[in-house]
Write a protein that holds these residues in place. Structure first.
Motif, PDB file in Angstrom:
ATOM      1  N   SER A 357       0.826  -1.223   0.000  1.00  0.00           N
ATOM      2  CA  SER A 357       0.000   0.000   0.000  1.00  0.00           C
ATOM      3  C   SER A 357       0.855   1.267   0.000  1.00  0.00           C
ATOM      4  O   SER A 357       0.364   2.354  -0.294  1.00  0.00           O
ATOM      5  N   PHE A 358       2.150   1.124   0.339  1.00  0.00           N
ATOM      6  CA  PHE A 358       3.085   2.256   0.424  1.00  0.00           C
ATOM      7  C   PHE A 358       2.585   3.358   1.355  1.00  0.00           C
ATOM      8  O   PHE A 358       2.782   4.536   1.122  1.00  0.00           O
ATOM      9  N   THR A 359       1.914   2.927   2.432  1.00  0.00           N
ATOM     10  CA  THR A 359       1.489   3.891   3.453  1.00  0.00           C
ATOM     11  C   THR A 359       2.370   3.698   4.677  1.00  0.00           C
ATOM     12  O   THR A 359       2.870   2.590   4.925  1.00  0.00           O
ATOM     13  N   VAL A 360       2.551   4.767   5.442  1.00  0.00           N
ATOM     14  CA  VAL A 360       3.415   4.691   6.616  1.00  0.00           C
ATOM     15  C   VAL A 360       2.615   4.170   7.806  1.00  0.00           C
ATOM     16  O   VAL A 360       1.457   4.525   7.984  1.00  0.00           O
ATOM     17  N   PHE A 361       3.226   3.300   8.619  1.00  0.00           N
ATOM     18  CA  PHE A 361       2.561   2.861   9.849  1.00  0.00           C
ATOM     19  C   PHE A 361       2.505   4.058  10.804  1.00  0.00           C
ATOM     20  O   PHE A 361       3.529   4.655  11.125  1.00  0.00           O
ATOM     21  N   SER A 362       1.271   4.366  11.257  1.00  0.00           N
ATOM     22  CA  SER A 362       1.092   5.619  11.997  1.00  0.00           C
ATOM     23  C   SER A 362       1.667   5.574  13.409  1.00  0.00           C
ATOM     24  O   SER A 362       1.866   6.608  14.034  1.00  0.00           O
ATOM     25  N   ASN A 363       1.950   4.377  13.930  1.00  0.00           N
ATOM     26  CA  ASN A 363       2.411   4.296  15.328  1.00  0.00           C
ATOM     27  C   ASN A 363       3.919   4.109  15.471  1.00  0.00           C
ATOM     28  O   ASN A 363       4.411   3.683  16.506  1.00  0.00           O
ATOM     29  N   PHE A 364       4.676   4.400  14.412  1.00  0.00           N
ATOM     30  CA  PHE A 364       6.136   4.336  14.543  1.00  0.00           C
ATOM     31  C   PHE A 364       6.751   5.558  13.883  1.00  0.00           C
ATOM     32  O   PHE A 364       6.408   5.866  12.747  1.00  0.00           O
ATOM     33  N   PRO A 365       7.693   6.273  14.525  1.00  0.00           N
ATOM     34  CA  PRO A 365       8.130   6.068  15.915  1.00  0.00           C
ATOM     35  C   PRO A 365       6.942   6.359  16.840  1.00  0.00           C
ATOM     36  O   PRO A 365       6.218   7.310  16.597  1.00  0.00           O
ATOM     37  N   MET A 366       6.790   5.538  17.878  1.00  0.00           N
ATOM     38  CA  MET A 366       5.483   5.537  18.531  1.00  0.00           C
ATOM     39  C   MET A 366       5.403   6.291  19.847  1.00  0.00           C
ATOM     40  O   MET A 366       4.348   6.403  20.413  1.00  0.00           O
ATOM     41  N   PHE A 367       6.529   6.796  20.330  1.00  0.00           N
ATOM     42  CA  PHE A 367       6.467   7.316  21.688  1.00  0.00           C
ATOM     43  C   PHE A 367       6.534   8.837  21.731  1.00  0.00           C
ATOM     44  O   PHE A 367       7.110   9.471  20.866  1.00  0.00           O
ATOM     45  N   GLN A 368       5.928   9.364  22.771  1.00  0.00           N
ATOM     46  CA  GLN A 368       5.930  10.817  22.936  1.00  0.00           C
ATOM     47  C   GLN A 368       7.344  11.331  23.170  1.00  0.00           C
ATOM     48  O   GLN A 368       7.719  12.380  22.719  1.00  0.00           O
TER      49      GLN A 368
END
Length: 407
Positions: A357-368
């Protein structure tokens, strides 16, 4: 005679009486230490011994069957493909937590067959750790005098490490089976001032050295001599082998991509990376489908390898625009479902891209809070169970990718 009071060697001594040790004894001690950490004789060493015996007992038919199993073994993992959007992952203890580096790390790489990770960097050392995600105990560290490591890479069989530095043409081969560190001072047929960037060919037979003024040199691992060279116009920004080692992809600082035939050293194709002014990196996927080209603007273009061979001006399947500083590191995971991209010019500038899908995983980098800092190299474990980066703080943050069952 070797001085054993050096902080890197102290752990190899059994008592204070061993302040000095002969080279042979030190070598034996390193070998013992390595084998102990790997649980007796390292598993990949055993297979080698077994194979030798087997060859004597057996005909070649079995070998072929074996080969097939080995080849298909990789594909039998999980049939369910990786979902896009959010990647299930767990942050583990740093891979090198047992011995963080005192300076920037330049290398992190997982061992091809054992549950081991290597780190190396400017503090002139190469370290090996067992990867369990909990304590990641250190197996061994070796110190290379006056040799800040620019890059270190396992040989294909995982028995050796090749390490280069920044300023000279000396490089080292660390033979883990023998506990030997072998300096390679000169390479026949090589007139370069320094050896810095290199790739190990997929068949393990050769090293591809990046020279100056667009030269690429093929050096045999066996005799350590240059057997052929190739040349591009301009300067080389990145090199990648095709999955089977038959082709070499090079990206140039001028934004041109070259595809070479490894056997004949002929240039098969040459095209301009779409919209790129200055190339910085390149990576090819293991399944032979994709080619990713990074640029100084931070754009990563992903192409179909097939289209690159077929067309004169291939268009990317996708231009990934998630980095805003130079795309310096690219890495596909072994299943070709993730492309990791990073820029060493900025903190937290690393992304994991879902394929196809060439979409970025939204939870990485995952930390505040910051965890990645500046990433200098990226790697996935052989079955994608783990992902790690080498950063400028001397750490190798480690993540367990839960979709993948195995190391």
């Amino acid at each position: 005679i070797v001085d054993m009071t050096h902080r890197f060697r102290r752990e190899l001594t059994k008592s204070d009486a061993e302040a000095k040790m002969s080279k042979q004894k030190l070598q034996q001690r390193m070998k013992e230490q390595f084998q102990k950490a790997m649980g007796g004789m390292p598993s990949w060493a055993e297979t080698k011994v077994k194979k030798k015996k087997k060859k004597k007992d057996d005909s070649d038919d079995d070998e072929d069957g074996d080969d097939l199993m080995r080849k298909t073994g990789n594909f039998v993992g999980s049939s369910d493909s990786l979902p896009k959007g959010i990647i299930r992952m767990k942050k583990c203890l740093h891979a090198n937590n047992d011995r963080p580096s005192e300076d920037r790390l330049t290398t992190v790489q997982f061992h091809p067959s054992a549950q081991v990770v290597m780190t190396a960097g400017l503090d002139q050392s190469i370290s090996l750790f067992q990867v369990d995600g909990k304590t990641n105990p250190k197996i061994q560290s070796i110190h290379l005098e006056k040799f800040p490591v620019h890059k270190a890479q396992f040989s294909v069989d995982g028995e050796q490490v090749v390490a280069t530095s920044f300023r000279n043409k000396l490089f080292y081969i660390y033979d883990m089976m023998e506990g030997k560190v072998i300096p390679v001072h000169t390479v026949r047929g090589l007139s370069e001032q320094r050896v810095k960037e290199f790739e190990v060919s997929p068949d393990g037979e050769s090293l591809l050295l990046t020279g100056t003024s667009g030269y690429l040199h093929v050096l045999t691992m066996k005799t350590k001599e240059v057997v052929k060279s190739m040349k591009i116009n301009g300067n080389i920004a990145g090199v990648a082998f095709s999955h089977d080692g038959s082709k070499v992809f090079t990206n140039s600082e001028e934004g041109e991509v070259y595809i070479w035939d490894m056997r004949s050293s002929k240039c098969l194709k040459r095209f301009t990376d779409d919209g790129c002014v200055s190339g910085t990196s390149i990576a090819a996927s293991k399944n032979g489908q994709y080619l990713a080209c990074g640029s100084a603007a931070g754009v990563v273009n992903v192409y179909s390898q097939e289209e690159c061979m077929r067309q004169n001006n291939p268009k990317p399947l996708k231009a990934i625009m998630n980095l805003v500083t130079s795309a310096t590191s690219l890495r596909f995971n072994p299943t070709s479902e993730i492309l990791a991209i990073a820029s060493r010019a900025d903190d937290e500038a690393a992304r994991l891209v879902h394929i196809p899908s060439f979409t970025v995983f939204s939870n990485f980098p995952m930390f505040q809070r910051k965890t990645i800092y500046r990433a200098h190299r990226l790697d996935f474990s052989p079955n994608s169970g783990f992902f790690s980066l080498a950063n400028n703080k001397g750490h190798a943050p480690l993540f367990r990718l839960l979709h993948y069952k195995d190391f």
